[in-house]
Design a protein around this motif. Structure first.
Motif, mmCIF file in Angstrom:
data_model
loop_
_atom_site.group_PDB
_atom_site.id
_atom_site.type_symbol
_atom_site.label_atom_id
_atom_site.label_comp_id
_atom_site.label_asym_id
_atom_site.label_seq_id
_atom_site.Cartn_x
_atom_site.Cartn_y
_atom_site.Cartn_z
ATOM 1 N N ILE A 1 0.842 -1.190 0.000
ATOM 2 C CA ILE A 1 0.000 0.000 0.000
ATOM 3 C C ILE A 1 0.881 1.246 0.000
ATOM 4 O O ILE A 1 1.797 1.377 0.815
ATOM 5 C CB ILE A 1 -0.919 0.013 1.231
ATOM 6 N N GLN B 1 -11.529 2.403 2.417
ATOM 7 C CA GLN B 1 -11.341 1.134 1.715
ATOM 8 C C GLN B 1 -10.806 0.035 2.635
ATOM 9 O O GLN B 1 -10.748 -1.131 2.237
ATOM 10 C CB GLN B 1 -10.365 1.321 0.541
ATOM 11 N N ILE C 1 -1.234 -1.135 -4.357
ATOM 12 C CA ILE C 1 -2.288 -0.128 -4.358
ATOM 13 C C ILE C 1 -1.581 1.223 -4.315
ATOM 14 O O ILE C 1 -1.028 1.620 -3.288
ATOM 15 C CB ILE C 1 -3.244 -0.315 -3.171
ATOM 16 N N SER D 1 -2.284 -4.755 -9.600
ATOM 17 C CA SER D 1 -2.334 -3.404 -9.025
ATOM 18 C C SER D 1 -3.741 -2.833 -9.105
ATOM 19 O O SER D 1 -4.546 -3.212 -9.961
ATOM 20 C CB SER D 1 -1.353 -2.470 -9.746
ATOM 21 N N ILE D 2 -4.009 -1.909 -8.172
ATOM 22 C CA ILE D 2 -5.223 -1.096 -8.185
ATOM 23 C C ILE D 2 -4.773 0.354 -8.138
ATOM 24 O O ILE D 2 -4.033 0.754 -7.226
ATOM 25 C CB ILE D 2 -6.135 -1.410 -6.989
ATOM 26 N N PHE E 1 -4.917 4.134 -7.333
ATOM 27 C CA PHE E 1 -5.571 4.990 -6.347
ATOM 28 C C PHE E 1 -4.689 6.219 -6.185
ATOM 29 O O PHE E 1 -3.487 6.098 -5.982
ATOM 30 C CB PHE E 1 -5.720 4.253 -5.013
ATOM 31 N N TYR F 1 -8.375 -0.334 -12.591
ATOM 32 C CA TYR F 1 -8.582 1.098 -12.336
ATOM 33 C C TYR F 1 -9.954 1.500 -12.837
ATOM 34 O O TYR F 1 -10.590 0.796 -13.634
ATOM 35 C CB TYR F 1 -7.496 1.954 -12.987
ATOM 36 N N ASN G 1 -10.772 7.781 -8.258
ATOM 37 C CA ASN G 1 -10.643 6.660 -7.340
ATOM 38 C C ASN G 1 -11.924 5.833 -7.318
ATOM 39 O O ASN G 1 -13.030 6.388 -7.419
ATOM 40 C CB ASN G 1 -10.339 7.156 -5.923
ATOM 41 N N LEU H 1 -13.085 -0.829 -3.275
ATOM 42 C CA LEU H 1 -12.094 -1.772 -3.801
ATOM 43 C C LEU H 1 -12.673 -3.172 -3.952
ATOM 44 O O LEU H 1 -12.060 -4.038 -4.581
ATOM 45 C CB LEU H 1 -10.877 -1.846 -2.867
#
Length: 310
Positions: A81, A92, A172, A209-210, A212, A243, A248, A252
């Motif tokens: 993170i 989240q 993230i 990956s996400i 943010f 994404y 954002n 999640l």
């Protein structure tokens, strides 16, 4: 909580006693038993048919010697993170906690925070409740995250476990590389991103990956740059990048559900690959395909001959 670098000292001492195949000194020539982690994305829930898989190494067809579903007891997952994320990321945390608690028994998980080019974490554990206790609000100070790709390189080169397993990373982060100058679309060729994805390939790590956004980041150009880099690394390592436009995500949860599905649909493939006679860290190009209807395979673009997951 301890820094990843300090935890590495303990792992290094343990490696003097037992050195698994991931940490061995690689021979200088081949062919060598090698493995890669792939994801078979199924639209209809049908399991992968190994007979329909094909493998190319440096453009030449190569037979597979094994195709094995990833099992929970042989899975290691590092959730990284960005410590510079916006304070709203706190909303989240319940989704992340649920995701970790719902992991199958036996999965080794760690939570780490990316800060100033290092990973602050406590190492892998099968105690999922203990792993969730590490979750906290990010510092949310502009610039504290440095480059997430320095962190990815560090954990790939110094994986906090000597146990062979299927290796997953979930990052993230906003994905921006602040050390590559402008986030212009004309400046999307970062050597640091390239190095990070190659380090992950050598270690057999599938990077997910996400996207943010972080505190202090403004505008769509930065979001585009970060998402482009995250997609590049995911595609190169056999992972996926999630994404939601340039903003954002509200939650999640849907992305984490997709990630859980991807882990469940992952396989280790085994084959023989020739190691180059020159540099021992040279990557070998591979391409994995399937002719199975409704199934799309995601796999790394390069592997280190002689590295096996299990």
């Amino acid at each position: 909580m301890i820094t990843f670098r300090r935890a590495l000292l303990v792992s290094s001492l343990a490696a003097l006693v037992a050195v698994p195949m991931f940490a061995q000194e690689m021979p200088s020539e081949g062919p060598l038993p090698t493995s890669a982690l792939i994801n078979a994305e199924s639209k209809n829930g049908v399991p992968l048919d190994p007979a329909m898989l094909t493998l190319e190494i440096n453009g030449h067809g190569t037979p597979l010697t094994g195709v094995t579903p990833v099992h929970p007891g042989g899975t290691q997952l590092a959730i990284l993170i960005d410590d510079g994320l916006r304070g709203s990321f706190g909303l989240q945390l319940p989704d992340l906690k649920k995701f970790i608690n719902d992991l199958p028994p036996g999965v080794q998980v760690m939570v780490g925070y990316m800060r100033n080019g290092t990973v602050q974490g406590t190492g892998f554990t099968t105690d999922h409740a203990a792993a969730t206790s590490v979750l906290r609000l990010p510092i949310s100070a502009p610039g504290v995250d440095s480059s997430p790709y320095f962190c990815l390189s560090e954990i790939s080169k110094h994986w906090p476990s000597n146990r062979p397993a299927a290796r997953f990373v979930m990052m993230i982060t906003n994905g921006v590389d602040p050390y590559n100058g402008s986030t212009s679309i004309l400046n999307q060729d970062s050597p640091y991103v390239q190095t990070a994805q190659e380090d992950a390939q050598r270690a057999g790590v599938a990077v997910y990956s996400i996207a943010f956004t972080e505190a202090g980041m403004r505008g769509r150009r930065g979001s585009f740059s970060g998402q482009s880099y995250l997609s590049q690394v995911a595609e190169a390592t056999g992972g996926r990048s999630f994404y939601q436009g340039f903003g954002n995500p509200v939650s999640l949860g849907p992305f984490l559900d997709d990630f859980r599905k991807a882990i469940n649909e992952s396989y280790t493939i085994n084959f023989m690959a020739n190691a180059p006679l020159s540099k021992r860290d040279t990557l070998t190009r591979i391409k994995v395909r399937t002719s199975q209807p409704g199934v799309k395979v995601h796999g790394p673009a390069g592997v280190h001959p002689g590295v096996v997951a299990e």
